[in-house]
Design a protein around this motif. Structure first.
Motif, PDB file in Angstrom:
ATOM      1  N   ALA A   1      16.277  32.016  20.592  1.00 26.24           N
ATOM      2  CA  ALA A   1      14.932  31.449  20.687  1.00 26.24           C
ATOM      3  C   ALA A   1      14.172  31.723  19.407  1.00 26.24           C
ATOM      4  O   ALA A   1      14.441  32.704  18.696  1.00 26.24           O
ATOM      5  CB  ALA A   1      14.194  32.050  21.874  1.00 26.24           C
ATOM      6  N   THR A   2      13.201  30.863  19.086  1.00 25.18           N
ATOM      7  CA  THR A   2      12.353  31.043  17.909  1.00 25.18           C
ATOM      8  C   THR A   2      10.905  31.081  18.349  1.00 25.18           C
ATOM      9  O   THR A   2      10.539  30.563  19.407  1.00 25.18           O
ATOM     10  CB  THR A   2      12.554  29.897  16.894  1.00 25.18           C
ATOM     11  OG1 THR A   2      12.221  28.668  17.529  1.00 25.18           O
ATOM     12  CG2 THR A   2      13.974  29.862  16.391  1.00 25.18           C
ATOM     13  N   GLY A   3      10.096  31.702  17.512  1.00 29.81           N
ATOM     14  CA  GLY A   3       8.665  31.800  17.789  1.00 29.81           C
ATOM     15  C   GLY A   3       8.051  32.895  16.949  1.00 29.81           C
ATOM     16  O   GLY A   3       8.674  33.445  16.041  1.00 29.81           O
ATOM     17  N   ASN A   4       6.805  33.238  17.273  1.00 31.81           N
ATOM     18  CA  ASN A   4       6.168  34.330  16.535  1.00 31.81           C
ATOM     19  C   ASN A   4       6.555  35.659  17.160  1.00 31.81           C
ATOM     20  O   ASN A   4       7.140  35.715  18.246  1.00 31.81           O
ATOM     21  CB  ASN A   4       4.646  34.138  16.459  1.00 31.81           C
ATOM     22  CG  ASN A   4       3.992  34.152  17.829  1.00 31.81           C
ATOM     23  OD1 ASN A   4       4.506  34.736  18.768  1.00 31.81           O
ATOM     24  ND2 ASN A   4       2.841  33.512  17.916  1.00 31.81           N
ATOM     25  N   ILE A   5       6.194  36.752  16.492  1.00 33.68           N
ATOM     26  CA  ILE A   5       6.648  38.071  16.902  1.00 33.68           C
ATOM     27  C   ILE A   5       6.149  38.444  18.293  1.00 33.68           C
ATOM     28  O   ILE A   5       6.894  38.981  19.117  1.00 33.68           O
ATOM     29  CB  ILE A   5       6.254  39.146  15.848  1.00 33.68           C
ATOM     30  CG1 ILE A   5       6.820  40.523  16.223  1.00 33.68           C
ATOM     31  CG2 ILE A   5       4.753  39.236  15.718  1.00 33.68           C
ATOM     32  CD1 ILE A   5       8.278  40.635  16.055  1.00 33.68           C
ATOM     33  N   ASN A   6       4.898  38.144  18.605  1.00 36.82           N
ATOM     34  CA  ASN A   6       4.335  38.529  19.904  1.00 36.82           C
ATOM     35  C   ASN A   6       4.997  37.770  21.051  1.00 36.82           C
ATOM     36  O   ASN A   6       5.327  38.353  22.092  1.00 36.82           O
ATOM     37  CB  ASN A   6       2.823  38.320  19.922  1.00 36.82           C
ATOM     38  CG  ASN A   6       2.104  39.312  19.043  1.00 36.82           C
ATOM     39  OD1 ASN A   6       2.582  40.412  18.813  1.00 36.82           O
ATOM     40  ND2 ASN A   6       0.946  38.903  18.514  1.00 36.82           N
ATOM     41  N   SER A   7       5.183  36.482  20.880  1.00 41.04           N
ATOM     42  CA  SER A   7       5.790  35.692  21.956  1.00 41.04           C
ATOM     43  C   SER A   7       7.253  36.081  22.171  1.00 41.04           C
ATOM     44  O   SER A   7       7.730  36.146  23.304  1.00 41.04           O
ATOM     45  CB  SER A   7       5.652  34.199  21.678  1.00 41.04           C
ATOM     46  OG  SER A   7       6.304  33.865  20.479  1.00 41.04           O
TER      47      SER A   7
ATOM     48  N   TYR B   1      16.043  38.506  14.139  1.00 41.07           N
ATOM     49  CA  TYR B   1      16.422  38.258  12.756  1.00 41.07           C
ATOM     50  C   TYR B   1      15.620  37.077  12.233  1.00 41.07           C
ATOM     51  O   TYR B   1      15.001  36.322  12.998  1.00 41.07           O
ATOM     52  CB  TYR B   1      17.930  38.001  12.615  1.00 41.07           C
ATOM     53  CG  TYR B   1      18.432  36.756  13.305  1.00 41.07           C
ATOM     54  CD1 TYR B   1      18.590  35.567  12.592  1.00 41.07           C
ATOM     55  CD2 TYR B   1      18.763  36.761  14.648  1.00 41.07           C
ATOM     56  CE1 TYR B   1      19.056  34.423  13.216  1.00 41.07           C
ATOM     57  CE2 TYR B   1      19.229  35.633  15.276  1.00 41.07           C
ATOM     58  CZ  TYR B   1      19.378  34.465  14.562  1.00 41.07           C
ATOM     59  OH  TYR B   1      19.835  33.338  15.181  1.00 41.07           O
ATOM     60  N   THR B   2      15.594  36.949  10.915  1.00 38.88           N
ATOM     61  CA  THR B   2      14.853  35.848  10.292  1.00 38.88           C
ATOM     62  C   THR B   2      15.811  34.965   9.521  1.00 38.88           C
ATOM     63  O   THR B   2      16.845  35.416   9.014  1.00 38.88           O
ATOM     64  CB  THR B   2      13.778  36.374   9.325  1.00 38.88           C
ATOM     65  OG1 THR B   2      14.399  37.171   8.334  1.00 38.88           O
ATOM     66  CG2 THR B   2      12.732  37.181  10.070  1.00 38.88           C
TER      67      THR B   2
ATOM     68  N   HIS C   1      13.817  34.711  14.767  1.00 42.73           N
ATOM     69  CA  HIS C   1      14.703  34.360  15.882  1.00 42.73           C
ATOM     70  C   HIS C   1      14.901  35.574  16.781  1.00 42.73           C
ATOM     71  O   HIS C   1      14.864  36.711  16.329  1.00 42.73           O
ATOM     72  CB  HIS C   1      16.078  33.925  15.360  1.00 42.73           C
ATOM     73  CG  HIS C   1      16.093  32.611  14.687  1.00 42.73           C
ATOM     74  ND1 HIS C   1      16.470  31.467  15.314  1.00 42.73           N
ATOM     75  CD2 HIS C   1      15.772  32.253  13.423  1.00 42.73           C
ATOM     76  CE1 HIS C   1      16.399  30.464  14.477  1.00 42.73           C
ATOM     77  NE2 HIS C   1      15.968  30.917  13.313  1.00 42.73           N
ATOM     78  N   LEU C   2      15.154  35.290  18.035  1.00 44.35           N
ATOM     79  CA  LEU C   2      15.551  36.317  19.008  1.00 44.35           C
ATOM     80  C   LEU C   2      16.844  35.845  19.651  1.00 44.35           C
ATOM     81  O   LEU C   2      16.891  34.773  20.268  1.00 44.35           O
ATOM     82  CB  LEU C   2      14.478  36.518  20.084  1.00 44.35           C
ATOM     83  CG  LEU C   2      14.885  37.364  21.295  1.00 44.35           C
ATOM     84  CD1 LEU C   2      15.198  38.792  20.876  1.00 44.35           C
ATOM     85  CD2 LEU C   2      13.795  37.348  22.348  1.00 44.35           C
ATOM     86  N   LYS C   3      17.904  36.642  19.475  1.00 44.06           N
ATOM     87  CA  LYS C   3      19.180  36.324  20.102  1.00 44.06           C
ATOM     88  C   LYS C   3      19.370  37.300  21.260  1.00 44.06           C
ATOM     89  O   LYS C   3      19.341  38.514  21.077  1.00 44.06           O
ATOM     90  CB  LYS C   3      20.329  36.465  19.112  1.00 44.06           C
ATOM     91  CG  LYS C   3      21.673  36.011  19.687  1.00 44.06           C
ATOM     92  CD  LYS C   3      22.775  36.137  18.678  1.00 44.06           C
ATOM     93  CE  LYS C   3      22.607  35.024  17.661  1.00 44.06           C
ATOM     94  NZ  LYS C   3      23.764  34.933  16.753  1.00 44.06           N
TER      95      LYS C   3
END
Length: 172
Positions: free
Chosen positions: A120-126, A149-150, A161-163
Motif C-alpha cells: 500500500a502507498t500513502g503518507n506516514i500517518n495513514s 520503504y520508499t 510504501h507499506l508491505k
C-alpha cells in the motif's frame, strides 16, 4: 413317607436337591448379577475414559482458540481472506493499494498455510494507522511482517510504501 429311606439316602437326596437349587439360583439370579457387575465395571471404565477425553477436548478447544488468536481464524476460504484484506485496506483514507500478490500456499503434514502480500502507498500517518489496525482489528488473518520503504521516481518525489505479509492456516 420318608421312613422307608435310610439316612444315607436322605442325605444324598438332600445334597442333590441342594445342588439343583444352587444351580437354579445361579442360573436365575447370580449369573445375571455377575454379568451386570462385569458390564458395570466396563461402563465405569468407559465413562472414565470419556471424562478424561472430554477434559482433553476442552484443552484442545482452548489451544485452538489461542492459535486462532495468534494465527488468524482457521478454515476460512483463502479468496475470502484476500477480499477482506482489500476491503479493510480501502476503508482507510489516504491509502491506496499499489500491489496485491497472488496467494502463496505452503502445505505441511497436518496443515496448510496461506500467505497474502499487500503493498500500500500513502503518507506516514495513514500507513502507520493501517498497519496498526491490521495488527489489532483484522481477524481473518494475522500480520507476519510489515516493511516500510520508499521509492523515488524520476528525481521528483519519494513515495512511501507499506508491505504487509499475512498468514492464516487450515487444518487437514
Amino acid at each position: 413317607m420318608f421312613e422307608q429311606y435310610t439316612y444315607k439316602q436322605k442325605c444324598i437326596a438332600l445334597i442333590v436337591i441342594f445342588f439343583m437349587l444352587s444351580y437354579t439360583a445361579y442360573k436365575r439370579s447370580f449369573k445375571n448379577l455377575i454379568e451386570v457387575y462385569k458390564e458395570s465395571t466396563e461402563l465405569t471404565k468407559l465413562s472414565n475414559d470419556i471424562a478424561s477425553k472430554s477434559k482433553n477436548l476442552e484443552l484442545l478447544s482452548m489451544e485452538i482458540a489461542s492459535y486462532d488468536k495468534y494465527l488468524g481464524n482457521q478454515n476460512v476460504a483463502r479468496d475470502i481472506v484476500q477480499q477482506e484484506i482489500i476491503a479493510f485496506a480501502t476503508q482507510h483514507d489516504g491509502v491506496s493499494i499499489n500491489d496485491l500478490q497472488a496467494i502463496h500456499t505452503f502445505e505441511g503434514e497436518n496443515y496448510t498455510i496461506y500467505t497474502n502480500q499487500l503493498d500500500a502507498t500513502g503518507n506516514i500517518n495513514s500507513l502507520l494507522k493501517l498497519g496498526y489496525d491490521f495488527e489489532t482489528k483484522f481477524n481473518y488473518s494475522r500480520v507476519v511482517s510489515t516493511n516500510y520503504y520508499t521509492v523515488k521516481k524520476n528525481n521528483s518525489n519519494e513515495i512511501l510504501h507499506l508491505k504487509v505479509l499475512f498468514q492464516n492456516y487450515e487444518m487437514k
